[in-house]
Design an enzyme around this catalytic site. Structure first.
Site, mmCIF file in Angstrom:
data_model
loop_
_atom_site.group_PDB
_atom_site.id
_atom_site.type_symbol
_atom_site.label_atom_id
_atom_site.label_comp_id
_atom_site.label_asym_id
_atom_site.label_seq_id
_atom_site.Cartn_x
_atom_site.Cartn_y
_atom_site.Cartn_z
ATOM 1 N N HIS A 278 0.844 -1.196 0.000
ATOM 2 C CA HIS A 278 0.000 0.000 0.000
ATOM 3 C C HIS A 278 0.874 1.238 0.000
ATOM 4 C CE1 HIS A 278 0.582 -1.384 4.172
ATOM 5 N NE2 HIS A 278 0.585 -0.110 4.527
ATOM 6 N N HIS B 166 0.781 5.187 0.980
ATOM 7 C CA HIS B 166 0.095 6.251 1.713
ATOM 8 C C HIS B 166 0.227 7.538 0.895
ATOM 9 C CE1 HIS B 166 0.163 4.145 5.777
ATOM 10 N NE2 HIS B 166 1.137 3.495 5.173
HETATM 11 P P1 AMP Z 1 1.318 0.517 7.463
HETATM 12 O O1 AMP Z 1 1.543 0.795 8.908
HETATM 13 O O2 AMP Z 1 2.230 1.225 6.521
HETATM 14 O O3 AMP Z 1 1.226 -0.970 7.182
HETATM 15 O O4 AMP Z 1 -0.103 1.136 7.123
HETATM 16 C C1 AMP Z 1 -1.296 0.488 7.364
HETATM 17 C C2 AMP Z 1 -2.357 1.551 7.432
HETATM 18 O O5 AMP Z 1 -3.622 0.934 7.253
HETATM 19 C C3 AMP Z 1 -2.406 2.321 8.736
HETATM 20 O O6 AMP Z 1 -2.193 3.697 8.480
HETATM 21 C C4 AMP Z 1 -3.797 2.032 9.271
HETATM 22 O O7 AMP Z 1 -4.373 3.140 9.913
HETATM 23 C C5 AMP Z 1 -4.553 1.650 8.011
HETATM 24 N N1 AMP Z 1 -5.686 0.786 8.190
HETATM 25 C C6 AMP Z 1 -5.748 -0.386 8.882
HETATM 26 N N2 AMP Z 1 -6.964 -0.932 8.809
HETATM 27 C C7 AMP Z 1 -7.706 -0.091 8.027
HETATM 28 C C8 AMP Z 1 -9.058 -0.100 7.570
HETATM 29 N N3 AMP Z 1 -9.907 -1.086 7.889
HETATM 30 N N4 AMP Z 1 -9.475 0.925 6.788
HETATM 31 C C9 AMP Z 1 -8.639 1.925 6.465
HETATM 32 N N5 AMP Z 1 -7.347 1.989 6.859
HETATM 33 C C10 AMP Z 1 -6.893 0.995 7.635
#
Ligand code: AMP
Length: 111
Positions: A97, A99
């Site tokens: 993903h 950001h």
């Molecule tokens: P990372 O820490 O780079 O793996 O980013 C994962 C991101 O996914 C974090 O910023 C979380 O806040 C986000 N996240 C986790 N679950 C969800 C969800 N159900 N909907 C939207 N964002 C999410």
């Protein structure tokens, strides 16, 4: 199966801002900036270090989607694209993903 795969399959809700055959974009549930969107491939790829030659067009496509979303979401002053790879980098969801962060001044270096 990751939580992002469930979002791709519309099994759990998300605030989706863009979708096409290859990728999906939705607002982060825990935003770190006024605009915080995640752009993910629909293909299940764990992280940058799992990418292969066959993913070149997919990643290029995702970056053009990031560009389009930055424009649409009003980030003309600047924005940041971040991808965390692995635990030490803070990756918490093992589905690639990107950001997209904007709407405030960004510090450097990142934490
Ligand atoms: P990372 O820490 O780079 O793996 O980013 C994962 C991101 O996914 C974090 O910023 C979380 O806040 C986000 N996240 C986790 N679950 C969800 C969800 N159900 N909907 C939207 N964002 C999410």
């Amino acid at each position: 199966m990751t939580i992002f795969k469930k979002i791709i399959d519309h099994e759990i809700p998300a605030d989706i801002v863009y979708e096409d055959d290859l990728c999906l974009a939705f607002r982060d549930i825990n935003p770190q900036a006024p605009v915080h969107v995640l752009v993910i491939p629909k293909k299940e790829i764990t992280a940058v270090d799992a990418l292969t030659e066959t993913d070149k067009d997919l990643v290029g496509h995702i970056f053009l989607v990031l560009q389009k979303l930055a424009k649409e979401l009003g980030l003309s002053d600047g924005f940041r694209v971040v991808t965390n790879n692995g635990l030490a980098a803070g990756q918490t969801v093992p589905h690639l993903h990107f950001h997209l962060l904007g709407g405030r001044a960004m510090g450097w270096p990142p934490g």
